[in-house]
Design a protein around this motif. Structure first.
Motif, PDB file in Angstrom:
ATOM      1  N   GLU A  75     -17.852  -8.716 -33.483  1.00 32.42           N
ATOM      2  CA  GLU A  75     -17.911  -9.637 -32.349  1.00 32.42           C
ATOM      3  C   GLU A  75     -16.635 -10.443 -32.155  1.00 32.42           C
ATOM      4  O   GLU A  75     -16.584 -11.326 -31.287  1.00 32.42           O
ATOM      5  CB  GLU A  75     -19.108 -10.574 -32.514  1.00 32.42           C
ATOM      6  CG  GLU A  75     -20.454  -9.872 -32.478  1.00 32.42           C
ATOM      7  CD  GLU A  75     -20.636  -9.019 -31.226  1.00 32.42           C
ATOM      8  OE1 GLU A  75     -20.272  -9.489 -30.120  1.00 32.42           O
ATOM      9  OE2 GLU A  75     -21.120  -7.869 -31.357  1.00 32.42           O
ATOM     10  N   ARG A 103     -23.491   4.277 -21.046  1.00 36.71           N
ATOM     11  CA  ARG A 103     -24.813   3.841 -21.498  1.00 36.71           C
ATOM     12  C   ARG A 103     -25.351   4.826 -22.531  1.00 36.71           C
ATOM     13  O   ARG A 103     -25.246   6.036 -22.353  1.00 36.71           O
ATOM     14  CB  ARG A 103     -25.797   3.804 -20.325  1.00 36.71           C
ATOM     15  CG  ARG A 103     -25.354   2.949 -19.142  1.00 36.71           C
ATOM     16  CD  ARG A 103     -25.560   1.476 -19.428  1.00 36.71           C
ATOM     17  NE  ARG A 103     -25.314   0.658 -18.253  1.00 36.71           N
ATOM     18  CZ  ARG A 103     -24.136   0.104 -17.954  1.00 36.71           C
ATOM     19  NH1 ARG A 103     -23.103   0.313 -18.752  1.00 36.71           N
ATOM     20  NH2 ARG A 103     -23.988  -0.649 -16.880  1.00 36.71           N
ATOM     21  N   TRP A 118     -27.931  -1.259 -31.944  1.00 34.80           N
ATOM     22  CA  TRP A 118     -26.918  -1.999 -31.190  1.00 34.80           C
ATOM     23  C   TRP A 118     -26.499  -1.196 -29.954  1.00 34.80           C
ATOM     24  O   TRP A 118     -26.376  -1.741 -28.849  1.00 34.80           O
ATOM     25  CB  TRP A 118     -25.703  -2.265 -32.088  1.00 34.80           C
ATOM     26  CG  TRP A 118     -24.692  -3.205 -31.497  1.00 34.80           C
ATOM     27  CD1 TRP A 118     -24.631  -4.554 -31.654  1.00 34.80           C
ATOM     28  CD2 TRP A 118     -23.593  -2.840 -30.642  1.00 34.80           C
ATOM     29  NE1 TRP A 118     -23.558  -5.066 -30.952  1.00 34.80           N
ATOM     30  CE2 TRP A 118     -22.901  -4.037 -30.321  1.00 34.80           C
ATOM     31  CE3 TRP A 118     -23.118  -1.644 -30.129  1.00 34.80           C
ATOM     32  CZ2 TRP A 118     -21.773  -4.051 -29.507  1.00 34.80           C
ATOM     33  CZ3 TRP A 118     -22.003  -1.649 -29.301  1.00 34.80           C
ATOM     34  CH2 TRP A 118     -21.346  -2.844 -28.999  1.00 34.80           C
ATOM     35  N   TYR A 122     -26.203  -1.339 -25.278  1.00 30.85           N
ATOM     36  CA  TYR A 122     -24.783  -1.516 -24.938  1.00 30.85           C
ATOM     37  C   TYR A 122     -24.577  -1.600 -23.432  1.00 30.85           C
ATOM     38  O   TYR A 122     -25.032  -0.733 -22.669  1.00 30.85           O
ATOM     39  CB  TYR A 122     -23.942  -0.366 -25.489  1.00 30.85           C
ATOM     40  CG  TYR A 122     -22.478  -0.479 -25.078  1.00 30.85           C
ATOM     41  CD1 TYR A 122     -21.608  -1.271 -25.815  1.00 30.85           C
ATOM     42  CD2 TYR A 122     -21.992   0.171 -23.951  1.00 30.85           C
ATOM     43  CE1 TYR A 122     -20.273  -1.401 -25.438  1.00 30.85           C
ATOM     44  CE2 TYR A 122     -20.668   0.048 -23.561  1.00 30.85           C
ATOM     45  CZ  TYR A 122     -19.808  -0.743 -24.312  1.00 30.85           C
ATOM     46  OH  TYR A 122     -18.504  -0.881 -23.943  1.00 30.85           O
ATOM     47  N   ARG A 123     -23.896  -2.612 -23.021  1.00 29.63           N
ATOM     48  CA  ARG A 123     -23.375  -2.762 -21.659  1.00 29.63           C
ATOM     49  C   ARG A 123     -22.054  -3.492 -21.799  1.00 29.63           C
ATOM     50  O   ARG A 123     -21.994  -4.564 -22.410  1.00 29.63           O
ATOM     51  CB  ARG A 123     -24.310  -3.601 -20.770  1.00 29.63           C
ATOM     52  CG  ARG A 123     -25.710  -3.030 -20.569  1.00 29.63           C
ATOM     53  CD  ARG A 123     -25.687  -1.787 -19.697  1.00 29.63           C
ATOM     54  NE  ARG A 123     -27.032  -1.335 -19.393  1.00 29.63           N
ATOM     55  CZ  ARG A 123     -27.754  -0.547 -20.200  1.00 29.63           C
ATOM     56  NH1 ARG A 123     -27.259  -0.164 -21.369  1.00 29.63           N
ATOM     57  NH2 ARG A 123     -28.958  -0.158 -19.833  1.00 29.63           N
ATOM     58  N   PHE A 124     -21.001  -2.950 -21.259  1.00 23.49           N
ATOM     59  CA  PHE A 124     -19.726  -3.656 -21.334  1.00 23.49           C
ATOM     60  C   PHE A 124     -19.838  -4.959 -20.559  1.00 23.49           C
ATOM     61  O   PHE A 124     -20.209  -4.973 -19.375  1.00 23.49           O
ATOM     62  CB  PHE A 124     -18.596  -2.803 -20.764  1.00 23.49           C
ATOM     63  CG  PHE A 124     -17.258  -3.485 -20.819  1.00 23.49           C
ATOM     64  CD1 PHE A 124     -16.599  -3.648 -22.032  1.00 23.49           C
ATOM     65  CD2 PHE A 124     -16.672  -3.997 -19.667  1.00 23.49           C
ATOM     66  CE1 PHE A 124     -15.374  -4.308 -22.095  1.00 23.49           C
ATOM     67  CE2 PHE A 124     -15.443  -4.648 -19.720  1.00 23.49           C
ATOM     68  CZ  PHE A 124     -14.798  -4.804 -20.938  1.00 23.49           C
ATOM     69  N   SER A 125     -19.545  -6.071 -21.207  1.00 25.29           N
ATOM     70  CA  SER A 125     -19.687  -7.384 -20.573  1.00 25.29           C
ATOM     71  C   SER A 125     -18.372  -8.141 -20.507  1.00 25.29           C
ATOM     72  O   SER A 125     -18.335  -9.318 -20.166  1.00 25.29           O
ATOM     73  CB  SER A 125     -20.713  -8.231 -21.346  1.00 25.29           C
ATOM     74  OG  SER A 125     -20.252  -8.480 -22.674  1.00 25.29           O
ATOM     75  N   GLY A 132     -12.803  -8.318 -24.531  1.00 24.11           N
ATOM     76  CA  GLY A 132     -14.208  -8.535 -24.864  1.00 24.11           C
ATOM     77  C   GLY A 132     -14.332  -8.545 -26.369  1.00 24.11           C
ATOM     78  O   GLY A 132     -13.347  -8.763 -27.079  1.00 24.11           O
ATOM     79  N   SER A 133     -15.525  -8.287 -26.875  1.00 20.53           N
ATOM     80  CA  SER A 133     -15.651  -8.165 -28.329  1.00 20.53           C
ATOM     81  C   SER A 133     -15.011  -6.859 -28.776  1.00 20.53           C
ATOM     82  O   SER A 133     -14.903  -5.904 -27.989  1.00 20.53           O
ATOM     83  CB  SER A 133     -17.125  -8.188 -28.736  1.00 20.53           C
ATOM     84  OG  SER A 133     -17.770  -6.982 -28.330  1.00 20.53           O
ATOM     85  N   GLU A 176     -17.446  -3.841 -28.161  1.00 25.74           N
ATOM     86  CA  GLU A 176     -17.637  -3.278 -26.828  1.00 25.74           C
ATOM     87  C   GLU A 176     -16.362  -2.663 -26.260  1.00 25.74           C
ATOM     88  O   GLU A 176     -16.417  -1.727 -25.457  1.00 25.74           O
ATOM     89  CB  GLU A 176     -18.200  -4.321 -25.870  1.00 25.74           C
ATOM     90  CG  GLU A 176     -17.326  -5.526 -25.621  1.00 25.74           C
ATOM     91  CD  GLU A 176     -17.989  -6.520 -24.663  1.00 25.74           C
ATOM     92  OE1 GLU A 176     -18.894  -6.095 -23.918  1.00 25.74           O
ATOM     93  OE2 GLU A 176     -17.606  -7.703 -24.668  1.00 25.74           O
ATOM     94  N   CYS A 177     -15.207  -3.146 -26.702  1.00 26.71           N
ATOM     95  CA  CYS A 177     -13.940  -2.618 -26.174  1.00 26.71           C
ATOM     96  C   CYS A 177     -13.517  -1.320 -26.856  1.00 26.71           C
ATOM     97  O   CYS A 177     -12.996  -0.413 -26.203  1.00 26.71           O
ATOM     98  CB  CYS A 177     -12.827  -3.649 -26.335  1.00 26.71           C
ATOM     99  SG  CYS A 177     -13.026  -5.134 -25.340  1.00 26.71           S
ATOM    100  N   GLY A 231     -18.194  -7.824 -16.998  1.00 27.17           N
ATOM    101  CA  GLY A 231     -18.918  -6.558 -16.976  1.00 27.17           C
ATOM    102  C   GLY A 231     -19.168  -5.990 -15.598  1.00 27.17           C
ATOM    103  O   GLY A 231     -19.635  -4.850 -15.468  1.00 27.17           O
TER     104      GLY A 231
END
Length: 448
Positions: free
Chosen positions: A37, A72, A94, A98-101, A124-125, A128-129, A401
């Motif tokens: 994160e 997704r 996890w 997942y959704r890129f935010s 992002g985190s 997610e990146c 996102g």
């Protein structure tokens, strides 16, 4: 307006498996290690342009936005990962949500770029990146290579239109992306119907040699085509004897014949002979289209020929010898901890062999000279100098996102034409040389 007007795929499945396995194993280890994160900044750039190229072209951005939206992990994808034991249970849990935010900034599609240009910035985190690395690179590397070749070809062609016709020379899905990238680079139409359907690119096409060979006589083939498609059609005249075919074509279609296509031989010589013959037969308005393994050099060599349009296939969809741009996706900054307020720390790979990079979140600006022509690509960290504030290149593409920068493909195409026109004139030279403007670095203190 439908999705095709914006260049959006009609029906795109999950893009989550368009990735390398190590993206997921890194994620698993980061989740277990407590670093997943941490706020992170990744950047896409290339250390050098392909040999001899004077500029690059950003293409594929719209497709990247589609891919991010559709990244997704649905039940089928998760089932595959579970079956192969690629990641453990907690990681699968996890991924299920997942959704890129995060945020994505980048050069607007159609813009030109140079070595070191931060073409795209993903924030992002880490978790997610990092997952987006492979799909972003695969799209940008392919599409930008095609667009760069297309740009060189359109520059060589001047005002004469270019037809993309490389579908049979590459993978069927790559052909659709290539047609889109070629349109960005200056091509006017494509033979590929899937590209026309998906991206609203004008499509063209009439007949191949097989249609002529199907008939007992060339005359019969021409008559059948004219009866079906009208006098404004394009007749292929090099199956047997070009001069005889041109004469037959005009006899059947009359002076209203739209065009003739030449696909073999000494195109410069044949084009001159055909133009003279057409004029003598009273078909002065009939156009001449040439094809046959053209590239930017062949197109430039035909500048003085009486040619009205070019059809390009193999050399275009293979990037005219450079099928990739060697772009990389590198972590350039990360937070000291998972605390959302933790400051960013610049990070960079330090290694021999020309693979070093510069840490810190970058900005980029193109400095103009006194005449408004670009003279340098300035890439920096920290504060942007006031004199460059109005010349910054990165724009916001994704915010929290959500995609915020969808554009019609014609807007992208026009942007590229304007960006290329704003470069020094030597940018359009086909002779080998260094990037047409230098990249200068203004590295300051990188803030959070």
């Amino acid at each position: 307006m439908n999705t095709a007007d914006l260049g959006l795929p009609v029906d795109v499945p999950s893009t989550a498996l368009f990735t390398d396995q190590y993206e997921l194993t890194m994620l698993q280890a980061a989740l277990k290690g407590g670093t997943a994160e941490r706020r992170s900044v990744f950047e896409v750039f290339t250390r050098r342009l392909p040999e001899g190229r004077r500029y690059g072209v950003v293409a594929g951005t719209g497709r990247v936005l589609d891919a991010v939206e559709n990244f997704r992990f649905d039940a089928d994808v998760l089932g595959f990962l579970r079956e192969r034991d690629i990641v453990d249970g907690p990681t699968l849990e996890w991924l299920a949500s997942y959704r890129f935010s995060g945020d994505i900034w980048g050069y607007p599609e159609g813009e030109v770029y140079f070595p070191g240009s931060p073409i795209m910035r993903v924030e992002g985190s880490f978790a997610e990146c990092v997952l987006l690395e492979t799909v972003i690179l695969s799209i940008l590397n392919h599409d930008s290579a095609i667009a760069a070749a297309a740009s060189r070809m359109s520059s060589a062609a001047g005002e004469r239109p270019l037809i993309e016709m490389g579908a049979r020379r590459t993978h069927e899905l790559a052909a659709v992306a290539a047609a889109r990238a070629a349109y960005v680079g200056g091509f006017t139409s494509t033979s590929d119907l899937a590209a026309g359907f998906r991206y609203n690119i004008p499509t063209v096409g009439t007949s191949a040699h097989a249609f002529t060979l199907l008939h007992d006589h060339e005359r019969d083939a021409f008559r059948a085509q004219v009866n079906s498609l009208g006098r404004n059609t394009t007749l292929l005249v090099d199956t047997y004897d070009v001069a005889a075919a041109v004469r037959t074509a005009v006899e059947i279609a009359g002076p209203e014949l739209g065009a003739v296509r030449i696909d073999s031989g000494d195109l410069l010589l044949v084009a001159h002979r055909v133009r003279q013959q057409l004029d003598e037969l009273g078909a002065g308005r009939t156009k001449i289209i040439v094809t046959s393994d053209l590239d930017e050099y062949a197109i430039a060599s035909l500048a003085a020929a009486p040619v009205d349009a070019y059809g390009v296939g193999t050399q275009l969809v293979t990037g005219s010898g450079h099928p990739t741009c060697s772009m990389v996706y590198k972590l350039v900054a990360r937070a000291e901890s998972a605390d959302p307020e933790a400051p960013l720390v610049p990070v960079a790979k330090k290694a021999a062999g020309g693979k070093t990079s510069i840490g810190g979140r970058k900005w980029a600006a193109r400095r103009p000279d006194a005449d408004g022509v670009a003279e340098a690509e300035v890439v920096g960290t920290g504060a942007v100098p006031p004199e460059l504030a109005d010349h910054q290149l990165l724009v916001e593409l994704v915010k929290g996102g959500d995609v915020v920068a969808r554009e019609p493909l014609d807007t992208v195409r026009d942007r590229h034409a304007a960006a290329r026109a704003n470069l020094p004139l030597s940018a359009t030279q086909l002779s080998r040389g260094e990037p047409v403007i230098p990249t200068e670095y203004a590295v300051g203190r990188s803030g959070s």
